[in-house]
Every structure is written in C-alpha cells, then in structure tokens.
Design a protein around this motif. Structure first.
Motif, PDB file in Angstrom:
ATOM      1  N   GLN A   1      68.461  21.986 -17.989  1.00 34.42           N
ATOM      2  CA  GLN A   1      67.485  21.624 -19.010  1.00 34.42           C
ATOM      3  C   GLN A   1      66.781  20.308 -18.646  1.00 34.42           C
TER       4      GLN A   1
ATOM      5  N   TYR B   1      58.377  17.107 -14.292  1.00 36.68           N
ATOM      6  CA  TYR B   1      59.491  17.033 -15.232  1.00 36.68           C
ATOM      7  C   TYR B   1      60.021  15.615 -15.318  1.00 36.68           C
ATOM      8  N   ASP B   2      60.568  15.314 -16.448  1.00 42.57           N
ATOM      9  CA  ASP B   2      61.363  14.112 -16.640  1.00 42.57           C
ATOM     10  C   ASP B   2      62.748  14.578 -17.101  1.00 42.57           C
TER      11      ASP B   2
ATOM     12  N   LYS C   1      64.251  16.952 -19.990  1.00 46.66           N
ATOM     13  CA  LYS C   1      63.974  16.197 -21.211  1.00 46.66           C
ATOM     14  C   LYS C   1      62.567  16.477 -21.709  1.00 46.66           C
ATOM     15  N   LYS C   2      61.609  16.474 -20.790  1.00 46.11           N
ATOM     16  CA  LYS C   2      60.236  16.754 -21.205  1.00 46.11           C
ATOM     17  C   LYS C   2      59.395  17.161 -20.010  1.00 46.11           C
TER      18      LYS C   2
ATOM     19  N   LYS D   1      60.043  23.662 -22.392  1.00 42.70           N
ATOM     20  CA  LYS D   1      59.313  22.391 -22.485  1.00 42.70           C
ATOM     21  C   LYS D   1      57.862  22.613 -22.057  1.00 42.70           C
TER      22      LYS D   1
END
Length: 653
Positions: A477, A504-505, A479-480, A554
C-alpha cells in the motif's frame, strides 16, 4: 518413475550357476515421482502433487487416515517388503503409518505394515514386511496418528518380493512355426495404424482396455497353445510428441509380469520401446510369455501385445513347453505400425490456453483481489477431447525468484465431495456443483504485504496437463499518489502535447497498473505511457481534470485548460519619452479569445539608459541624450511557441 526391473534375471542369464542364490530378491515396484504422480492419488480430501524436487506432496488433509495412496497387483500368499521415505517440517515429531487396505467383495480390512516417528525436517525411512492375503484389490497408503491436517512429502517408495516370483524357462520351440499367416488387415485409431492377421485361423474381435482396441487370436490345437495379438490405443493426459518426453512414458509403463528384456527402436523416426515379459501362476499351473510394443504420439499411447500361453484345455504342463516371445518377433510387429498426424483428434496446440486478468489489470495492491481467467485457444476441440471437465484447472501463484508459492496470497477454495464405488473410498474428488468451474480463479492479496513481488499466476489443465501463466505484480500500500505538473494549458489548432508524470509517496513502488481518466470527454486525448507517464493532446476548447489512479486506489488530479493561442500583439504607449521620465506600454493580444494573457517585457539596453517593469512601464534614466533609441520587446506566453513584437522609442529633448 515406476520401474519394473529384473536385474537378477540378467545375472542368471549371464551366470547360470548363480541363479538359484540370487533369484530371491525381486523389485516389484519403485517410484521416484520425477515423471508424475504415477497413479498415486489422495484419499478423501487429500491433494497430491509432484514437487520440483521429485517428491510427492500430500496436503489439504482433514483426517488421519487421509494421505497418498496407490493400488497394487499383489499375489495372495506371497511375502512382500515395503519401504518409503517421509518428510514433515511442521511439528517436532509425528507418528506415521504405512497401511494396507484389502477389499474382498464388499468387506474391507486394514493392516498397519509400519509405524514410526518422523522428526521435523528429516527424511525418515519406514520399512516393514507382510504377506498378502486373499483379496480383490490391494491399496497401500501413508497416514498419520493424531495429526489429521498435517502436510507431508514422500519419496523412494519401494515394494519388493523377497521370496521371488516363479518364472517359466525358455523353450526351444520356434514361435514363427506356430503362427499361421493370416491376411494382414489395417486397423487404425486416432492416426495410429497397425496390420493385424485375420483369416486362416486368426479371428479379430473388438476389445476395450481403457481405450480403443482390436485383438487377433489363434488357437493351436495341436500344441494346445493360444496366440493373441492385441492392438490398443489409450488416451493420455499429457502430450508427448517430443521424443524425450515420450521416453518418460516408456520408463513408467507397467508390465503385468516379470520383465525379461527391453529394447528401444524407431517408428517413423520417433522412439518406441519393446518389453518382453513372463507370467507364471503356480497355483493354476499357468504360464504365458509376452511382448509388448509401446508407442506414443501426441496424447495417445499404443500398446501392441503378442502373447503366447497354454489353452484352457491343457491343465498340466511343463513351463518350457510354452514358446517365448523374442525381440525379433516384436520388431516384425513394429514394422507394421504407422502414424498419420493429420488424423490425430487433437494436437498439443489444440489444447493450449491463455491466462489473463479479467479486468486486464495485472498489478494489484495489498488487500485487493485479482481475478484470473483460463481460456482455451480452441475450446471446441478441448471440449470434445476433455469432456465435461475439460475446463478444470489447478492454480498457483509462484515467486519466480524462489520457485515457491507466494505466502501473501490466498486462492479461492472449491468445495469437494467424495467419489465412492462399491463402498470403497478411491480417494478421488470432484467439484461439489457440476456448474462450478475452476477456469476462473480469485486471488486475495494479504493486507500486510510489505514487499513488491513480480509473481506468476500459473494454471494447469487437469484434463490435459498443459500449463499457462500470466505475470502479475503485487504491490504494498502507498500513502498517496502524486501528479505533476499541478495544472496545464494546451492550445487549439496545434500539435502541442504535454507529458504528465505520476509518482508514489513513499518512493520505490513500481508505477504499474495505473488508470488515467478525463472528467470531460472530447477536450483531451490521454495516452498512457511507461513508468507512470501519460501524454495529453488537445482536441477542443474547454477545461477538464485528469485523474490517475493506482491499483491500490490512491489517486491524484491535474487541471487542464485547452484554449485559443495568441497569434499576434499590437503595442501602444503613452507618456513623455524624456530623460528621467517614463512611458507606459500596453499590449493588445490577438485574438481576443486567447485564454492566456501573460506577457513578458524587455528593453535592448541596460539600466544606465532604460529599464522596463513587469507591467510594461519603461523608465528612462536621467542624462540620457536626446535622440537615443530604445527598443522595447513584448513576448506573449499564451501559445505553443512564444509570440513577440517590438516598438522603438526615441528620447526627446
């Protein structure tokens, strides 16, 4: 791999004096599982599969008595020894049993042949001996004590007859002299053809031995011998057109008797094998010599047998009175075999299939579900050959780096029911619902997945043993999601494009399985690229938003405007162009519908003469001589390429 061996017979032929001493130890059966399950099956819920190490894995067990099993042809009254290596890596120690199940009529009985403790992580040999009783069928299986759900592996299963099996002596009679020559007529099935004798004492009848077959028989009344020439073709689950694969079939063929010789030959440039054997039953005073020709093409196995035995009229005889079958006899039969590939009902290409993701997305994030489909390239032929179960598959998700199943995924489990015949559990399982299908498989990804896995979803056809796979990427997964630039402008009437970049972050998660979508249609064309990029191209004036979404859900958004570009600039100015004074420039952009009004100003001199502000105010320095010419440039930014125009200002007195 099953092997029927007669090493001691070979020694006896070479050294007759040693025959009596060394004829006692006979290997009846051995399997290394490097060519398949070799007719082993799982009792009740048990699933048996061959591992890459050449062992047989038994899992999905629910009761102690469930485990790997196999039927054997044993002789009542004969003594046997059995041995097997067992491995378990779940508990510190587990008690195992090797059990013989005997069924006579409708009564079943069980005999525990071996009991031993198997420690964790060690291959342990279990061995014991027994005498076979009177029975219609014999099944040997491995089970546990007080560990019903334990998974374990077995290897090197051996069944021996220490006392030996009596065999007939060779005869000096010539078989060729006992074979009247009937007319050779062709009999073919699924492309394999053989010439069988018919007439002049030979009669041809149809036989069924797990497939198609014809038998040509001749009774020699004078010598009270019966000759039988059998031709059968059986279906195989696996395709063996490759010669090396065909040899694996020959190495695992079962002979109902004692092997006395083998030879590999060629038929149409394809390998075949001849096996000679003897059968002797002392109780019924019965002797038979036989030869069998094994020939595999595609998924069809031909067995051409030549058997010489005493007739039922002759109840008492000496074994040497029955002629043996020679390799030369079988070579002559092989010369009458041909193969026509165009008549094969199916080829391996006909039963190939593909594995694809149902929604086309093969990247899935932790906690999500991946749905895969298996589909035959030629479903009509697959259905015709495989019957009602043609579209059944077994599934696995493999990590290519380790070759092992991925622990972070869970496959959909199908309900099973038992298939019992005559009250005896055969260990076969079928789908609980005939309408259920394993051609679609749901794969659930663990929510705790913390690594990126480039995996393979592998399906194997249970009907044909063909395989197919699809690469997938399992993602942790994020985060954002990030998307740059934050906003964009494109222009009508041009071929201008812009590249958007997703990210991605935290970083390090592969940018795969992304979907791009415009809020309004008809304004932009969105063309996804590699490594998280997408190129946008203008179609018509308007404003919209582009959203990129990852497989984990996301997303990020960018606002995009498509407008008319600036094509020209008209400049005007006001004020007094004198030293120490300033003038104000005004730019009228053309056309008036241009959506971007931003402009930049510049002068062709340094601040000692003049300067210009961002709003177009030109300040003339003090002391600048009259007649000095200052060039002012205006650049409009609202176009694919900047549009510029200039005006010259002369300093007055």
């Amino acid at each position: 791999m099953r092997k029927w061996i007669s090493l001691l017979l070979a020694l006896c032929l070479a050294v007759p004096a040693a025959c009596v001493a060394e004829e006692k130890e006979i290997l009846v059966y051995a399997s290394g599982f490097d060519a398949g399950t070799d007719e082993w099956f799982g009792r009740a819920h048990t699933r048996v599969t061959v591992t890459k190490k050449g062992t047989l894995l038994a899992d999905s067990r629910e009761e102690d008595y469930e485990g790997p099993a196999r039927f054997f042809d044993l002789i009542a009254g004969e003594e046997y020894t059995v041995s097997v290596e067992i491995y378990q890596n779940r508990k510190e120690s587990v008690d195992f049993l090797v059990t013989l199940e005997s069924v006579r009529g409708e009564e079943a009985s069980w005999l525990h042949l071996v009991k031993a403790t198997v420690p964790k992580g060690e291959w342990t040999v279990l061995s014991g001996s027994f005498t076979a009783g009177e029975s219609d069928s014999y099944q040997i299986y491995v089970e546990t004590l007080d560990n019903p759900k334990l998974s374990f592996e077995i290897r090197d299963f051996r069944l021996e007859s220490p006392d030996g099996i009596p065999r007939a002596k060779k005869t000096e009679l010539s078989l060729s002299g006992l074979m009247p020559k009937g007319e050779l007529k062709p009999f073919a099935h699924d492309g394999i053809q053989i010439l069988l004798p018919e007439g002049n004492g030979w009669t041809v009848t149809t036989i069924y031995q797990g497939g198609y077959g014809k038998s040509s028989r001749y009774a020699d009344e004078k010598n009270e011998l019966l000759l039988s020439h059998e031709f059968t073709v059986k279906n195989l689950a696996t395709f063996y057109e490759d010669p090396d694969k065909a040899r694996t079939v020959y190495n695992s063929t079962q002979i109902d008797g004692q092997t006395t010789g083998t030879e590999e030959i060629q038929i149409d440039g394809h390998p075949a094998v001849i096996v000679l054997y003897d059968k002797y039953n002392e109780e019924n005073d019965f002797t038979a010599h036989g030869g069998v020709l094994f020939y595999v093409r595609q998924n069809r196995l031909m067995q051409a047998r030549l058997i010489c035995q005493t007739t039922s009229k002759k109840m008492y005889h000496h074994p040497e009175e029955t002629p043996v079958i020679t390799l030369e006899d079988m070579r002559k039969i092989a010369e009458r075999v041909t193969y026509d590939a165009s008549r094969a009902p199916v080829t391996e290409e006909d039963v190939t299939f593909t594995v694809t993701a149902v929604d086309g997305i093969t990247a899935v994030a932790a906690g999500k579900e991946l749905v895969m489909d298996a589909e035959f390239v030629n479903p009509d032929k697959a259905r015709k050959e495989g019957g009602t179960n043609y579209n059944r598959f077994t599934w696995s998700v493999i990590d290519p780096e380790t070759g092992e199943p991925v622990p972070e995924v869970e496959l959909e489990k199908l309900k099973v029911q038992f298939d019992k015949r005559h009250g005896v559990e055969k260990g076969r399982v079928t789908l609980a619902s005939s309408s259920a299908s394993t051609s679609r498989q749901k794969i659930q990804i663990s929510r705790t997945l913390e690594r990126v896995i480039y995996a393979e979803v592998v399906a194997e056809s249970t009907a044909f043993h063909t395989k197919a796979s699809c690469p997938v990427i399992l993602l942790p997964q994020a985060k954002k999601m990030i998307l740059v630039p934050g906003k964009a402008v494109l222009y009508t009437g041009s071929d201008s494009t812009m590249t958007l970049q997703a990210g991605y972050d935290p970083e390090g998660i592969p940018l795969v399985g992304l979907t791009w979508k415009a809020a309004k249609e008809g304004i932009l064309e969105v063309m996804p690229g590699e490594n998280g990029t997408a190129v946008i191209r203008p179609l018509a004036k308007g404003k919209t938003k582009i959203t990129v979404t990852g497989p984990e859900g996301k997303n990020a958004t960018v606002s995009v405007q498509v407008t008319d570009p600036v094509t020209g600039i008209e400049l005007k100015w006001s004020g007094t162009a004198k030293a120490g004074k300033s003038v104000r420039m005004k730019a009228a952009l053309q056309p008036a519908t241009a959506g971007v009004k931003d402009v930049e100003w510049s002068v062709d001199t340094d601040e000692s003469v003049a300067s210009v502000s961002a709003k177009g105010v030109v300040s003339i320095a003090k002391g600048v001589p009259a007649g000095t010419v200052i060039t002012v440039t205006c650049t409009a930014l609202g176009a694919p390429e900047p549009v510029t125009t200039q005006v010259q200002i002369e300093v007055a007195e």
